[in-house]
Design a protein around this motif. Structure first.
Motif, mmCIF file in Angstrom:
data_model
loop_
_atom_site.group_PDB
_atom_site.id
_atom_site.type_symbol
_atom_site.label_atom_id
_atom_site.label_comp_id
_atom_site.label_asym_id
_atom_site.label_seq_id
_atom_site.Cartn_x
_atom_site.Cartn_y
_atom_site.Cartn_z
ATOM 1 N N LYS A 39 29.656 27.989 16.548
ATOM 2 C CA LYS A 39 28.401 27.504 15.968
ATOM 3 C C LYS A 39 27.396 28.659 15.851
ATOM 4 C CE LYS A 39 24.808 24.016 16.528
ATOM 5 N NZ LYS A 39 24.271 22.920 17.390
ATOM 6 N N ASN A 66 25.955 21.534 5.817
ATOM 7 C CA ASN A 66 26.664 21.953 7.028
ATOM 8 C C ASN A 66 26.383 23.388 7.446
ATOM 9 O OD1 ASN A 66 28.113 19.452 7.287
ATOM 10 N ND2 ASN A 66 29.443 20.144 5.601
ATOM 11 N N PHE A 67 25.692 24.158 6.562
ATOM 12 C CA PHE A 67 25.523 25.573 6.847
ATOM 13 C C PHE A 67 24.062 25.994 6.636
ATOM 14 C CE2 PHE A 67 29.861 24.946 5.351
ATOM 15 C CZ PHE A 67 30.617 25.626 6.285
ATOM 16 N N LEU A 95 26.767 32.653 5.376
ATOM 17 C CA LEU A 95 26.674 31.286 5.880
ATOM 18 C C LEU A 95 26.740 31.299 7.394
ATOM 19 C CD1 LEU A 95 29.158 29.435 3.454
ATOM 20 C CD2 LEU A 95 26.689 29.762 3.197
ATOM 21 N N ALA A 97 27.453 28.287 10.346
ATOM 22 C CA ALA A 97 27.772 26.875 10.589
ATOM 23 C C ALA A 97 26.771 26.274 11.556
ATOM 24 C CB ALA A 97 29.193 26.751 11.114
ATOM 25 N N GLN A 98 26.271 25.069 11.216
ATOM 26 C CA GLN A 98 25.276 24.398 12.033
ATOM 27 C C GLN A 98 25.829 23.162 12.753
ATOM 28 O OE1 GLN A 98 21.812 25.675 12.122
ATOM 29 N NE2 GLN A 98 23.150 27.311 11.390
#
Length: 542
Positions: A39, A66-67, A95, A97-98
């Motif tokens: 993450k 999502n990013f 990017l 990722a979250q």
């Protein structure tokens, strides 16, 4: 045989058509630098199209679900190799990722062509730093209990515990609250410091909160929104850590105005009222003793009002009841911010007595509410007793522009005759000649109304005082002349008074503009001409 040849040609044309269609079709290819990340770890997405397109040909907004999406980098190029020409358009996007689990990069479409979706596996990173290890916000209320119209200070601080160059889209969210007004005090102060042995960046900003209505309110301090690029030296990875902090929530109570309070409402945590009297030479006067002055001699009064907890726009207006025999010239109040948080108002006045006699300047009282001890108080300035003497150095008769209908009478006492009869005859002859000359001048004045009177006793004296910049004498001369001629036209009187006020403003005020005496002298001459026209002619028309 002929039909077989025709069929073969048709199959060959169809094959060539299929190859040509595949050659001319648009292709879209999407790739990532890695498909397994933790993450907030940063990865690169590349999208390539084999034709020239614009930078907005694809929509990247679907990635935001999502990013964290960085700023895209776009470029187009044309390559010629062995005579073959190829065109290429390319996007590169960072990017992060979250969300934990599976995050999908969707397919992108251009001119009917579509890329393949990409699946990203996102796991938790046990070594990810805490938010408080990167960014910290602090908010502190100086006082949490106020009265309507009273102010307090909200001190805020942002602490960035990493290299500020790693910040992405940083934003400081200002404080907010209901029932109070908020205003920033000056500019934010940014500086480097050391906290627990670590070099940090600090941003300090103070705000003034002014209560408007009674009640209990919530004040939200500053917040921070942004991201920080964080590199893990052990794994060699780069993470984009979100750094969004929630503002502190502070309680503020605004008490109602006490029913027993009397006077103009003025709440303050601290109030000090002081003054200083000075004579024309700058010597401080003793308010407990009788001050002796004279007509036209100026003295000054400086009043200082310090209030803690009240902004400058809410300061009270001090009202002074001065006798009409005093000319008062006051500067605009000056406001300064003291180191202890109080606001200071300084008011300067110059006073000039116009008539001899005894004066008593009354004391000044100011009611205010002590918000710390919750009781009413009164600040007082003592008055001043003055004895005004007549002006010694100024001969009033020599400076007034007399326009009397009667000739001055001279009385002589004779103790022996001597040559008196001859002298009397000479004086009589001179008197007759004077009457003749006066009559001719009067007739000439009727024929030409634009000519000014031959004699003028005011302007030369005023002009002499203006030339010497003796403004006190000018005040005395002009005001006496106006008092002796109450029947003067009000328009000219008001214009002369306005010129005198501008003259004093340029003399006693630090903000006064350069004043020129030409307009005042012209007004005095105009007033003298009108007075001359009002005088009855000494002889009737023939």
């Amino acid at each position: 045989m002929k039909s077989a040849t025709t069929l073969a040609l048709r199959l060959l044309a169809f094959a060539l058509l299929m190859v040509s269609a595949q050659t001319w079709a648009t292709t879209v290819v999407a790739t990532v630098s890695k498909n397994k990340v933790v993450k907030n770890e940063v990865l690169q997405l590349r999208i390539v199209v084999d034709k020239r397109v614009s930078s907005d040909a694809i929509d990247l907004s679907a990635l935001e679900q999502n990013f964290y999406v960085g700023r895209p980098s776009f470029g187009s190029s044309v390559n010629i190799i062995n005579g073959e020409r190829s065109t290429r358009s390319e996007w590169n996007i960072n990017l992060a990722a979250q969300r934990l689990g599976v995050a999908e990069i969707p397919a992108f479409s251009i001119d009917g062509a579509q890329s393949e979706p990409i699946t990203i596996q996102v796991s938790m990173d046990s070594d990810q730093p805490l938010l408080t290890d990167l960014v910290e916000v602090q908010s502190h209320l100086q006082r949490d209990q106020l009265y309507p119209g009273e102010s307090t200070t909200l001190a805020t601080r942002l602490i960035v515990k990493t290299d500020p160059r790693r910040l992405q889209n940083p934003t400081i969210m200002p404080p907010k609250a209901n029932g109070v007004s908020i205003a920033a005090l000056g500019e934010a102060n940014q500086y480097q410091s050391v906290l627990d042995g670590v070099e940090v960046t600090i941003v300090d900003q103070n705000y003034r909160l002014t209560a408007e209505t009674a009640g209990t309110f919530e004040v939200y301090g500053i917040g921070f929104n942004g991201s920080i690029v964080y590199g893990d030296n052990r794994s060699g990875t780069t993470k984009l850590v979100p750094a969004t902090t929630d503002p502190a929530k502070l309680a503020l109570e605004v008490l109602p105005i006490p029913a027993q309070y009397q006077g103009q409402w003025l709440p303050a945590a601290r109030l000090e009222l002081s003054q200083q009297w000075q004579d024309g030479q700058g010597q401080v006067l003793d308010t407990g003793a009788l001050y002796t002055s004279q007509v036209g001699e100026s003295f000054s009064r400086q009043i200082t009002l310090d209030i803690q907890g009240v902004p400058a726009e809410h300061f009270p207006e001090l009202v002074f009841a001065y006798p009409e025999s005093l000319r008062v010239y006051a500067e605009k109040p000056q406001f300064t911010q003291l180191d202890n948080g109080a606001t200071r108002m300084t008011l300067k006045q110059v006073l000039i007595p116009q008539q001899p006699g005894e004066l008593r300047l009354d004391e000044l009282s100011l009611n205010w509410w002590d918000s710390k001890n919750k009781r009413q108080k009164t600040a007082t300035l003592t008055g001043l007793a003055i004895e005004v003497l007549p002006a010694k150095e100024i001969n009033r008769e020599a400076v007034l522009p007399l326009a009397s209908n009667s000739e001055p009478v001279t009385t002589a006492t004779v103790y022996h005759a001597g040559f008196w009869p001859y002298l009397s005859a000479l004086l009589a002859l001179l008197w007759l000649m004077t009457m003749v000359v006066t009559y001719r001048l009067w007739r000439k004045g009727l024929q030409d109304g634009n000519h000014e009177p031959a004699s003028n006793a005011c302007e030369p004296s005023v002009e002499h005082a203006l030339k010497n910049r003796d403004f006190v004498t000018v005040n005395l001369l002009v005001n006496r002349w106006l008092d002796d001629h109450p029947e003067l036209d009000m328009t000219i009187r008001d214009a002369i008074t306005q010129q005198i006020a501008q003259m004093n403003q340029s003399r006693y005020s630090q903000e006064g503009s350069a004043w020129q005496p030409d307009t005042l002298l012209q007004l005095l001459k105009k007033a003298k001409r009108r007075k001359a026209k009002q005088v009855e002619p000494p002889l009737a028309h023939l």
